[in-house]
Write a protein that holds these residues in place. Structure first.
Motif, short mmCIF file in Angstrom:
data_model
loop_
_atom_site.label_atom_id
_atom_site.label_comp_id
_atom_site.label_asym_id
_atom_site.label_seq_id
_atom_site.Cartn_x
_atom_site.Cartn_y
_atom_site.Cartn_z
N MET A 194 20.46 -7.42 -14.08
CA MET A 194 20.64 -7.17 -12.67
C MET A 194 19.47 -6.31 -12.19
O MET A 194 19.14 -5.31 -12.81
CB MET A 194 21.96 -6.43 -12.43
N PRO A 253 11.48 -11.03 -11.57
CA PRO A 253 12.64 -10.12 -11.60
C PRO A 253 12.80 -9.43 -12.95
O PRO A 253 12.43 -9.97 -13.99
CB PRO A 253 13.82 -11.05 -11.30
N ASP A 303 15.47 -6.70 -15.39
CA ASP A 303 16.81 -6.18 -15.59
C ASP A 303 16.67 -4.66 -15.57
O ASP A 303 16.36 -4.04 -16.57
CB ASP A 303 17.39 -6.65 -16.92
N CYS A 312 16.35 -8.80 -5.01
CA CYS A 312 17.21 -7.87 -5.76
C CYS A 312 18.67 -8.33 -5.72
O CYS A 312 19.08 -9.03 -4.79
CB CYS A 312 17.13 -6.47 -5.14
N ASP A 313 19.41 -7.91 -6.71
CA ASP A 313 20.85 -8.16 -6.71
C ASP A 313 21.55 -7.15 -5.80
O ASP A 313 22.53 -7.48 -5.14
CB ASP A 313 21.40 -8.07 -8.14
N ARG A 314 21.05 -5.93 -5.82
CA ARG A 314 21.56 -4.85 -4.96
C ARG A 314 20.38 -3.99 -4.54
O ARG A 314 19.35 -3.95 -5.22
CB ARG A 314 22.58 -3.99 -5.69
N PHE A 342 19.98 -8.64 3.03
CA PHE A 342 21.09 -8.43 2.10
C PHE A 342 22.39 -8.15 2.85
O PHE A 342 22.39 -7.43 3.84
CB PHE A 342 20.79 -7.25 1.16
N ARG A 400 26.02 -5.37 -0.69
CA ARG A 400 24.98 -5.26 -1.72
C ARG A 400 24.04 -4.09 -1.45
O ARG A 400 22.99 -3.97 -2.10
CB ARG A 400 24.18 -6.57 -1.79
#
Length: 170
Positions: free
Chosen positions: A1, A61, A63, A76-78, A123, A127
């Motif tokens: 993530m 990206p 992690d 981004c995921d968040r 977003f 998020r």
């Protein structure tokens, strides 16, 4: 993530990213990845001109965390948006040696929620986490960020209104 940590210059991104690194988290400094996408300098604004779309498209990206005032432009995921009351931000930027016009530009951007608005254009609110670094110490902000990444700290945005700063001195 991948969690982006963004905000106006002076809100504490680098400090908090350093804390996260010291705790063993992977942190990428976005500013160190834009080099090939710098198109030139903007001397009037004392900044570099970056091809933001090409940079974001080419970014691989990770992690972990990505820190920088452009991190919200990445997939981004968040995203965590660090905020700071404009008068306090001014003090921080003056201490860094920023020119008066650059201090005012950044303080006004903060008062206008520029980075938060840009973030929310991309977003969903669920998020995004907004943290006021005016009052939240860096270690506590790092705790909130890791909690947000883990899903134990809920999203929150749109809590701060510093628009009155823009009326000061009129």
């Amino acid at each position: 993530m991948m969690i982006g940590i963004t905000g106006t210059p002076g809100t504490g991104k680098s400090t908090i990213a350093g804390i996260l690194e010291s705790r063993g988290h992977m942190v990428v400094r976005a500013g160190e990845t834009v080099g090939p996408f710098v198109l030139g300098d903007d001397p009037a604004r004392d900044t570099k001109i970056v091809d933001e779309e090409a940079w974001a498209a080419a970014f691989t990206p990770v992690d972990g965390f990505v820190e920088g005032h452009l991190a919200h432009l990445l997939p981004c995921d968040r995203v965590v948006v660090l905020r700071c009351r404009p008068d306090v931000l001014e003090t921080r930027l003056v201490a860094r040696g920023y020119a008066g016009a650059k201090v005012r530009e950044n303080a006004e951007a903060e008062a206008l929620d520029v980075i938060l608005v840009e973030t929310l254009e991309t977003f969903e609110r669920d998020r995004v986490l907004e943290i006021d670094t005016t009052t939240v110490p860096p270690n506590e902000a790092a705790d909130l960020i890791t909690g947000f990444a883990a899903g134990t700290v809920p999203p929150s945005s749109g809590s701060f209104d510093w628009s009155a700063y823009l009326l000061e001195g009129l």
